[in-house]
Write a protein that holds these residues in place. Structure first.
Motif, short mmCIF file in Angstrom:
data_model
loop_
_atom_site.label_atom_id
_atom_site.label_comp_id
_atom_site.label_asym_id
_atom_site.label_seq_id
_atom_site.Cartn_x
_atom_site.Cartn_y
_atom_site.Cartn_z
N PRO A 1 0.85 -1.18 0.00
CA PRO A 1 0.00 0.00 0.00
C PRO A 1 0.89 1.25 0.00
CG PRO A 1 -0.60 -1.49 1.79
CD PRO A 1 0.67 -1.99 1.21
N TYR A 2 0.50 2.28 -0.75
CA TYR A 2 1.31 3.51 -0.82
C TYR A 2 1.42 4.15 0.55
CZ TYR A 2 2.87 8.18 -1.67
OH TYR A 2 3.58 9.35 -1.61
N ASN A 3 2.61 4.62 0.85
CA ASN A 3 2.90 5.37 2.07
C ASN A 3 4.05 6.30 1.71
OD1 ASN A 3 4.14 6.14 4.59
ND2 ASN A 3 3.00 4.49 5.56
N ASP A 4 4.03 7.56 2.19
CA ASP A 4 5.10 8.48 1.80
C ASP A 4 6.45 8.14 2.44
OD1 ASP A 4 4.29 9.31 4.30
OD2 ASP A 4 4.22 11.43 3.81
N HIS A 5 6.48 7.26 3.43
CA HIS A 5 7.71 6.72 4.00
C HIS A 5 7.59 5.20 3.97
CE1 HIS A 5 8.03 10.85 5.49
NE2 HIS A 5 9.33 10.63 5.42
N LEU A 6 7.93 4.62 2.85
CA LEU A 6 7.72 3.20 2.60
C LEU A 6 8.94 2.40 3.05
CD1 LEU A 6 5.69 1.27 1.25
CD2 LEU A 6 6.95 1.61 -0.88
N VAL A 7 8.71 1.38 3.86
CA VAL A 7 9.79 0.50 4.34
C VAL A 7 9.85 -0.71 3.40
CG1 VAL A 7 10.65 -0.89 6.25
CG2 VAL A 7 9.43 1.24 6.71
N LEU A 8 11.00 -0.86 2.74
CA LEU A 8 11.21 -1.94 1.78
C LEU A 8 12.47 -2.72 2.16
CD1 LEU A 8 10.67 0.01 -1.55
CD2 LEU A 8 9.06 -1.56 -0.46
N PRO A 9 12.57 -3.97 1.73
CA PRO A 9 13.82 -4.71 1.93
C PRO A 9 14.97 -3.98 1.23
CG PRO A 9 12.07 -6.21 1.28
CD PRO A 9 11.54 -4.83 1.11
N LYS A 10 16.14 -4.00 1.85
CA LYS A 10 17.32 -3.34 1.28
C LYS A 10 17.56 -3.86 -0.14
CE LYS A 10 21.89 -1.95 2.75
NZ LYS A 10 21.53 -0.60 3.07
N GLY A 11 17.83 -2.94 -1.06
CA GLY A 11 18.10 -3.30 -2.44
C GLY A 11 16.87 -3.41 -3.32
N ALA A 12 15.68 -3.17 -2.76
CA ALA A 12 14.44 -3.27 -3.55
C ALA A 12 14.43 -2.22 -4.65
CB ALA A 12 13.23 -3.10 -2.64
N LYS A 13 13.83 -2.57 -5.77
CA LYS A 13 13.69 -1.65 -6.89
C LYS A 13 12.21 -1.43 -7.16
CE LYS A 13 14.69 -1.06 -11.76
NZ LYS A 13 15.25 -1.64 -12.97
N ILE A 14 11.75 -0.19 -7.01
CA ILE A 14 10.35 0.15 -7.29
C ILE A 14 10.14 0.08 -8.80
CG2 ILE A 14 8.60 1.96 -7.21
CD1 ILE A 14 9.86 2.85 -4.54
N VAL A 15 9.14 -0.69 -9.22
CA VAL A 15 8.89 -0.86 -10.65
C VAL A 15 7.58 -0.24 -11.12
CG1 VAL A 15 10.34 -2.91 -10.88
CG2 VAL A 15 7.94 -3.18 -10.30
N GLU A 16 6.67 0.08 -10.19
CA GLU A 16 5.38 0.64 -10.58
C GLU A 16 4.72 1.28 -9.37
OE1 GLU A 16 2.09 1.24 -13.24
OE2 GLU A 16 3.96 0.22 -13.73
N ILE A 17 4.05 2.40 -9.60
CA ILE A 17 3.17 3.02 -8.62
C ILE A 17 1.88 3.32 -9.37
CG2 ILE A 17 2.76 4.96 -7.06
CD1 ILE A 17 5.80 5.26 -6.79
N ALA A 18 0.76 2.74 -8.90
CA ALA A 18 -0.48 2.89 -9.65
C ALA A 18 -1.68 2.66 -8.74
CB ALA A 18 -0.52 1.90 -10.81
#
Length: 64
Positions: free
Chosen positions: A9-26
């Motif tokens: 879910p979108y959040n302006d401070h998104l916690v992702l696994p280290k090295g993650a690559k965002i591929v889409e926001i929709a």
């Protein structure tokens, strides 16, 4: 290293696994989501700060 696409879910401070690559926001329906290519075994995390700006807007926040 096996990678998979995860949906968050979108959040302006998104916690992702280290090295993650965002591929889409929709949008899906009325909700905004982020899809990222991640290593599901990665335990370390990074916080990504996301700023949404509509197309055609030229004002960039001072703290950007």
């Amino acid at each position: 290293m096996t990678q998979q696409v995860f949906k968050y879910p979108y959040n302006d401070h998104l916690v992702l696994p280290k090295g993650a690559k965002i591929v889409e926001i929709a949008y899906q329906g009325e909700d905004l989501f982020v899809w990222a290519l991640v290593n599901p075994e990665e335990k370390a995390t990074d916080v990504r700060e996301l700023i949404l700006m509509p197309t055609g807007k030229l004002h960039v926040p001072d703290n950007f």
